[in-house]
Structure formats: structure tokens, C-alpha cells
Design a protein around this motif. Structure first.
Motif, PDB file in Angstrom:
ATOM      1  N   ARG A 149      95.820  29.997  -2.960  1.00 32.40           N
ATOM      2  CA  ARG A 149      95.208  29.516  -2.203  1.00 32.40           C
ATOM      3  C   ARG A 149      94.056  28.589  -2.765  1.00 32.40           C
ATOM      4  O   ARG A 149      93.485  29.189  -3.699  1.00 32.40           O
ATOM      5  CB  ARG A 149      94.123  30.418  -1.156  1.00 32.40           C
ATOM      6  CG  ARG A 149      93.257  30.029  -0.290  1.00 32.40           C
ATOM      7  CD  ARG A 149      92.503  31.411   0.520  1.00 32.40           C
ATOM      8  NE  ARG A 149      91.910  32.167  -0.244  1.00 32.40           N
ATOM      9  CZ  ARG A 149      90.994  32.595   0.260  1.00 32.40           C
ATOM     10  NH1 ARG A 149      90.185  32.458   1.363  1.00 32.40           N
ATOM     11  NH2 ARG A 149      90.290  33.857  -0.456  1.00 32.40           N
ATOM     12  N   HIS A 150      94.049  27.289  -2.700  1.00 30.82           N
ATOM     13  CA  HIS A 150      93.101  26.449  -3.483  1.00 30.82           C
ATOM     14  C   HIS A 150      91.992  25.896  -2.563  1.00 30.82           C
ATOM     15  O   HIS A 150      92.080  25.345  -1.421  1.00 30.82           O
ATOM     16  CB  HIS A 150      93.946  25.199  -4.091  1.00 30.82           C
ATOM     17  CG  HIS A 150      93.107  24.140  -4.605  1.00 30.82           C
ATOM     18  ND1 HIS A 150      93.314  22.873  -4.829  1.00 30.82           N
ATOM     19  CD2 HIS A 150      91.770  24.352  -5.270  1.00 30.82           C
ATOM     20  CE1 HIS A 150      92.309  22.339  -5.260  1.00 30.82           C
ATOM     21  NE2 HIS A 150      91.147  23.160  -5.743  1.00 30.82           N
ATOM     22  N   LEU A 151      90.608  26.497  -3.018  1.00 37.18           N
ATOM     23  CA  LEU A 151      89.441  25.826  -1.984  1.00 37.18           C
ATOM     24  C   LEU A 151      89.068  24.738  -2.936  1.00 37.18           C
ATOM     25  O   LEU A 151      88.400  24.829  -3.947  1.00 37.18           O
ATOM     26  CB  LEU A 151      88.439  26.946  -1.904  1.00 37.18           C
ATOM     27  CG  LEU A 151      89.048  28.382  -1.390  1.00 37.18           C
ATOM     28  CD1 LEU A 151      87.929  29.275  -1.336  1.00 37.18           C
ATOM     29  CD2 LEU A 151      89.529  28.131  -0.133  1.00 37.18           C
ATOM     30  N   ARG A 152      88.858  23.418  -2.444  1.00 37.88           N
ATOM     31  CA  ARG A 152      88.523  22.340  -3.019  1.00 37.88           C
ATOM     32  C   ARG A 152      86.777  22.047  -2.846  1.00 37.88           C
ATOM     33  O   ARG A 152      86.368  21.426  -2.001  1.00 37.88           O
ATOM     34  CB  ARG A 152      89.090  21.056  -2.387  1.00 37.88           C
ATOM     35  CG  ARG A 152      90.659  20.951  -2.834  1.00 37.88           C
ATOM     36  CD  ARG A 152      91.140  19.628  -2.690  1.00 37.88           C
ATOM     37  NE  ARG A 152      90.583  18.667  -3.555  1.00 37.88           N
ATOM     38  CZ  ARG A 152      91.131  17.337  -3.845  1.00 37.88           C
ATOM     39  NH1 ARG A 152      92.345  17.019  -3.129  1.00 37.88           N
ATOM     40  NH2 ARG A 152      90.218  16.736  -4.748  1.00 37.88           N
ATOM     41  N   LYS A 153      86.388  22.950  -3.333  1.00 38.36           N
ATOM     42  CA  LYS A 153      84.543  23.040  -3.062  1.00 38.36           C
ATOM     43  C   LYS A 153      84.145  23.525  -4.340  1.00 38.36           C
ATOM     44  O   LYS A 153      84.649  23.923  -5.575  1.00 38.36           O
ATOM     45  CB  LYS A 153      84.508  24.465  -2.212  1.00 38.36           C
ATOM     46  CG  LYS A 153      84.911  24.366  -0.730  1.00 38.36           C
ATOM     47  CD  LYS A 153      83.933  24.681   0.025  1.00 38.36           C
ATOM     48  CE  LYS A 153      84.318  23.849   1.514  1.00 38.36           C
ATOM     49  NZ  LYS A 153      84.760  24.501   2.528  1.00 38.36           N
ATOM     50  N   ASN A 154      82.843  23.169  -4.540  1.00 41.38           N
ATOM     51  CA  ASN A 154      81.979  23.860  -5.322  1.00 41.38           C
ATOM     52  C   ASN A 154      81.518  25.320  -5.295  1.00 41.38           C
ATOM     53  O   ASN A 154      81.395  25.648  -4.235  1.00 41.38           O
ATOM     54  CB  ASN A 154      80.602  22.923  -5.077  1.00 41.38           C
ATOM     55  CG  ASN A 154      79.358  23.266  -6.264  1.00 41.38           C
ATOM     56  OD1 ASN A 154      79.535  24.572  -6.859  1.00 41.38           O
ATOM     57  ND2 ASN A 154      78.377  22.515  -6.115  1.00 41.38           N
ATOM     58  N   ALA A 155      81.950  26.011  -6.270  1.00 40.05           N
ATOM     59  CA  ALA A 155      81.784  27.454  -6.247  1.00 40.05           C
ATOM     60  C   ALA A 155      80.387  27.889  -5.646  1.00 40.05           C
ATOM     61  O   ALA A 155      80.375  29.043  -5.296  1.00 40.05           O
ATOM     62  CB  ALA A 155      82.135  28.088  -7.656  1.00 40.05           C
ATOM     63  N   ALA A 156      79.542  26.926  -6.091  1.00 38.70           N
ATOM     64  CA  ALA A 156      77.882  27.467  -5.600  1.00 38.70           C
ATOM     65  C   ALA A 156      77.809  27.757  -4.083  1.00 38.70           C
ATOM     66  O   ALA A 156      77.040  28.336  -3.611  1.00 38.70           O
ATOM     67  CB  ALA A 156      76.989  26.407  -6.195  1.00 38.70           C
ATOM     68  N   GLU A 157      78.778  26.964  -3.418  1.00 36.24           N
ATOM     69  CA  GLU A 157      78.708  26.652  -1.890  1.00 36.24           C
ATOM     70  C   GLU A 157      79.437  27.955  -1.201  1.00 36.24           C
ATOM     71  O   GLU A 157      79.760  28.130  -0.077  1.00 36.24           O
ATOM     72  CB  GLU A 157      79.290  25.734  -1.397  1.00 36.24           C
ATOM     73  CG  GLU A 157      78.303  24.584  -1.788  1.00 36.24           C
ATOM     74  CD  GLU A 157      79.364  23.069  -1.714  1.00 36.24           C
ATOM     75  OE1 GLU A 157      80.513  23.427  -1.093  1.00 36.24           O
ATOM     76  OE2 GLU A 157      78.835  21.964  -1.888  1.00 36.24           O
ATOM     77  N   LEU A 158      80.300  28.824  -2.087  1.00 37.29           N
ATOM     78  CA  LEU A 158      81.149  29.778  -1.402  1.00 37.29           C
ATOM     79  C   LEU A 158      80.650  31.249  -1.276  1.00 37.29           C
ATOM     80  O   LEU A 158      79.720  31.614  -2.282  1.00 37.29           O
ATOM     81  CB  LEU A 158      82.278  29.854  -2.353  1.00 37.29           C
ATOM     82  CG  LEU A 158      83.083  28.641  -2.064  1.00 37.29           C
ATOM     83  CD1 LEU A 158      84.369  28.787  -3.168  1.00 37.29           C
ATOM     84  CD2 LEU A 158      83.850  28.439  -0.864  1.00 37.29           C
ATOM     85  N   SER A 159      81.245  32.075  -0.402  1.00 41.06           N
ATOM     86  CA  SER A 159      80.911  33.289  -0.342  1.00 41.06           C
ATOM     87  C   SER A 159      82.252  34.161   0.028  1.00 41.06           C
ATOM     88  O   SER A 159      82.915  33.554   0.582  1.00 41.06           O
ATOM     89  CB  SER A 159      79.647  33.942   0.527  1.00 41.06           C
ATOM     90  OG  SER A 159      80.034  33.634   1.604  1.00 41.06           O
ATOM     91  N   PHE A 160      82.334  35.473  -0.459  1.00 41.02           N
ATOM     92  CA  PHE A 160      83.671  36.027  -0.196  1.00 41.02           C
ATOM     93  C   PHE A 160      83.364  37.561   0.520  1.00 41.02           C
ATOM     94  O   PHE A 160      82.112  37.880   0.189  1.00 41.02           O
ATOM     95  CB  PHE A 160      84.554  36.174  -1.125  1.00 41.02           C
ATOM     96  CG  PHE A 160      84.987  35.139  -1.828  1.00 41.02           C
ATOM     97  CD1 PHE A 160      86.073  34.441  -1.175  1.00 41.02           C
ATOM     98  CD2 PHE A 160      84.406  34.376  -2.775  1.00 41.02           C
ATOM     99  CE1 PHE A 160      86.587  33.039  -1.592  1.00 41.02           C
ATOM    100  CE2 PHE A 160      84.847  32.986  -3.319  1.00 41.02           C
ATOM    101  CZ  PHE A 160      85.825  32.503  -2.641  1.00 41.02           C
TER     102      PHE A 160
END
Ligand SMILES: C[S@@+](CC[C@H](N)C(=O)[O-])C[C@H]1O[C@@H](n2cnc3c(N)ncnc32)[C@H](O)[C@@H]1O
Length: 341
Positions: A245-256
Motif C-alpha cells: 500500500r503506497h501512501l503518497r504523503k508526508n510522513a509527518a501528516e500520518l497516524s496509524f
């Protein structure tokens, strides 16, 4: 007292030498080939103990060592050099009989040593075989090491584990096709070996700064489900992979969700302190005891200070298992951590 030849990545020998000065009481350290190769002594300590300490708690920048048992002026004369190599090999009768022996010959760029690595090895191999040894490339009982500087020819024989790396000078080589997507894949393959961390035991990986996908491809090959995070594009060969799964995002904007992954890897090209804040912010996504492999970029020309500050900052959420400059690291080191319970 024993003298060793030590090797570090190009330009990092001064740091490896400094680490030895701090760690080995009374050691005498001296440059042999600029930036990369140097000699050091076991100083005031019991040589066995010094070696044990270096093995148990490996310095970050020291890539490879071998003990010097013979040291003679180097010559450009082939006959003289061949006989010096044969004479040294002939002294190893007791050790090599019935054993597997690897022979590793290296030289500095400006060395007048008249042979290439393979030729030098062949000369010694003949003697080792006459003495009843089996000459092998890998998985040996002994390694005969030869290093020629501009002035001196150093020779020694040691068990592979006592060299910190069983590759010549610690220069780990993989097959080219093991890094089809990017050479960065070699870093992860080397980390797997250097940290004794078989990747196939993990099931769910988070890869931060994943593009173009060298690390991701290794993780997928090892059978994991991979969440790759990077605003940049991944290599098209990975596009339809069913476990990616590829999330085309800045890692700083994510949470899991907590504990979503049992492995976190991060090779983000950014300020290492900023990367540390991002990875720490995502640490709960890693299950307790889960592993992290993170490259620490050495951007500020003060490697010791950067490593100390960064490991301290990472320690809030992680146990630091090892920090090592791998052969495939350039201006960076690789760290293995475990998520704190
Ligand atoms: C050295 S490359 C990674 C190479 C990759 N490990 C491989 O094996 O192909 C660094 C990547 O970090 C990504 N990156 C930098 N900052 C990022 C961020 N804040 N979030 C996600 N990715 C980031 C860049 O877009 C770049 O693709």
C-alpha cells in the motif's frame, strides 16, 4: 600487545580512530592510508579482552580489523613480494592444516604492491593447499589478511568473527540484481546481516521515505505486507503488488492505529532531528518489542554529537540496540531499535 589494521568508510577513519582512543586505554593509533585505513594497538589492556570488548560493543565507525603478525617494507618487485607472501603463509602450518581458509589481499591506491587481489591470493593459496588447508571464499575457519600501504606490507591470520566482518576490509558485496530498484536496497540487506535480524520473521512493515522502493522491494520479497510512505513515486514494477500500500504523503501528516506494524524502517532524506520527531510521533504504530531500522543522516559534520543527541532523543520511545556505519552507508549511519513496552 597486538597491533591491528583497522578500516573505516572513506573519510571516516578519523572518527574510527577517535572511537578507539576513547575505548582502548593506552592504544597507539596511526594513519596508514588517508581517510580509510589505520593501525592501532591493544594498549594497556589484555589483547584478548580488548578484542572481546570491541566485538561485544562494536564501535560505530570501525568496519574491519585484522591482527598484524608480519610487517615488512613493501616492494614493487614481483619475485621479492611473492616470496614474502609465501614465507608468511608457510608459517601458518599449524593453523591451516585440515581447515577452510579464506585469503584476502588488499592494497592502498598508492601502493607499489605489484599484484592484484586475485594474483596475491593465488600465490598464498598454493602454499595453504600444500599445508593441507582448503582455500575457500566464504564461511572459512581462518582468514589470512594482507594489506599493502604505500610503505609497508601487513599480514595476519585470524578467525572471521575476530575481524568484525568476514568480507575483505569489511566491504560487503551483494549480487547486483539484489538491488534492482535502487542501490539503497543494499543498505537494508547489509543491516539485516550486520544486526543479525532476519527480516522474514516480520509480517507487517511501515517504510517511511520509501521511494523509489529499494527497501520496500526487499521487505516484500521477505513476505511482509508493506505500507510505504513517500510523496514521491514508487518504481512502476511495484505498482500492482498485492501486499503493498503506497501512501503518497508526508510522513509527518500520518497516524496509524497502535501496534499496526511489527517493523518500521526509515530512510528519509531529511534533517535527522526532524526525522526523529516524525518517527517518534509514529512510534505507537509499532508493536511493543517491534524493531526499527533507521538511517541517521550525518548532516552537521559532528558525527559523535549528532549520534549522541539522536540516540538520546530516540531513547524516549525505543531501546537502542546498535548503531553502525555500514559499508553501504555514505554520510550516514544505520541504527537498529526496539519499541519500548
Ligand atoms: C534516500 S530516498 C529513500 C530510498 C529508499 N529507501 C529506497 O530504497 O529506494 C529518501 C526518500 O525520503 C523521502 N522523504 C523525505 N522526507 C519525507 C517525508 N517527510 N515523508 C515521506 N517521505 C519523505 C523522499 O521523497 C525520498 O524519496
Amino acid at each position: 600487545m597486538i597491533t591491528y589494521i583497522g578500516t573505516a568508510n572513506p573519510g571516516f577513519a578519523p572518527y574510527a580512530m577517535e572511537e578507539l582512543r576513547r575505548r582502548v586505554r593506552g592504544t597507539k593509533v596511526s594513519g596508514v592510508a588517508a581517510g580509510e585505513t589505520f593501525s592501532f594497538t591493544t594498549g594497556d589492556g589484555e589483547p584478548e579482552q580488548v578484542l572481546k570488548d570491541l566485538r561485544r560493543n562494536e564501535p560505530v565507525f570501525l568496519r574491519h580489523i585484522f591482527p598484524v603478525e608480519a610487517e615488512i617494507p613493501v616492494s614493487s618487485d614481483e619475485a621479492l613480494t611473492a616470496s614474502a607472501l609465501r614465507d608468511y603463509a608457510a608459517q601458518l602450518a599449524d593453523r591451516v592444516h585440515g581447515k577452510k581458509v579464506a585469503i584476502q589481499v588488499r592494497k592502498a591506491q598508492d601502493s607499489p604492491f605489484p599484484y592484484g587481489s586475485a594474483e596475491g591470493r593465488d600465490i598464498m593459496a598454493e602454499v595453504v593447499r600444500e599445508l593441507g588447508g582448503e582455500v575457500v571464499a566464504r564461511d572459512s575457519d581462518w582468514i589470512v589478511s594482507v594489506y599493502s600501504s604505500r610503505k609497508l606490507l601487513y599480514m595476519g591470520c585470524s578467525a572471521p568473527k575476530d575481524n568484525l566482518s568476514d568480507w575483505p576490509g569489511g566491504a560487503v558485496r551483494f549480487r547486483r540484481d539484489e538491488a534492482l530498484i535502487s542501490r539503497a536496497a543494499f543498505k537494508l540487506l547489509e543491516a539485516e546481516k550486520a544486526f543479525g535480524l532476519p527480516l522474514d520473521k516480520f509480517t507487517n512493515a511501515l517504510d517511511l521515505g520509501a521511494a523509489p522502493g529499494g527497501w520496500t522491494s526487499v521487505l516484500l520479497e521477505r513476505g511482509m505486507k508493506v505500507t510505504a510512505v513517500d510523496p514521491a513515486e514508487m518504481d512502476e514494477s511495484l505498482a500492482l503488488h498485492p501486499r503493498l500500500r503506497h501512501l503518497r504523503k508526508n510522513a509527518a501528516e500520518l497516524s496509524f492505529a497502535p501496534g499496526s506494524f511489527d517493523l518500521l524502517v526509515c530512510d528519509m532524506s531529511w534533517d535527522p532531528y526532524h526525522t526523529c520527531r516524525i518517527v517518534s510521533g509514529l512510534s505507537s504504530a509499532l508493536s511493543a518489542g517491534g524493531s526499527g531500522i533507521i538511517t541517521l543522516k550525518l548532516m552537521y559534520r559532528k558525527p559523535f554529537q549528532s549520534i549522541q543527541d539522536l540516540t538520546e532523543a530516540y531513547s524516549e520511545h525505543f531501546d537502542i540496540r546498535k548503531v553502525k556505519q555500514l559499508f553501504h552507508n555514505r554520510e550516514e549511519v544505520t541504527m537498529w531499535v526496539r519499541r519500548k513496552p
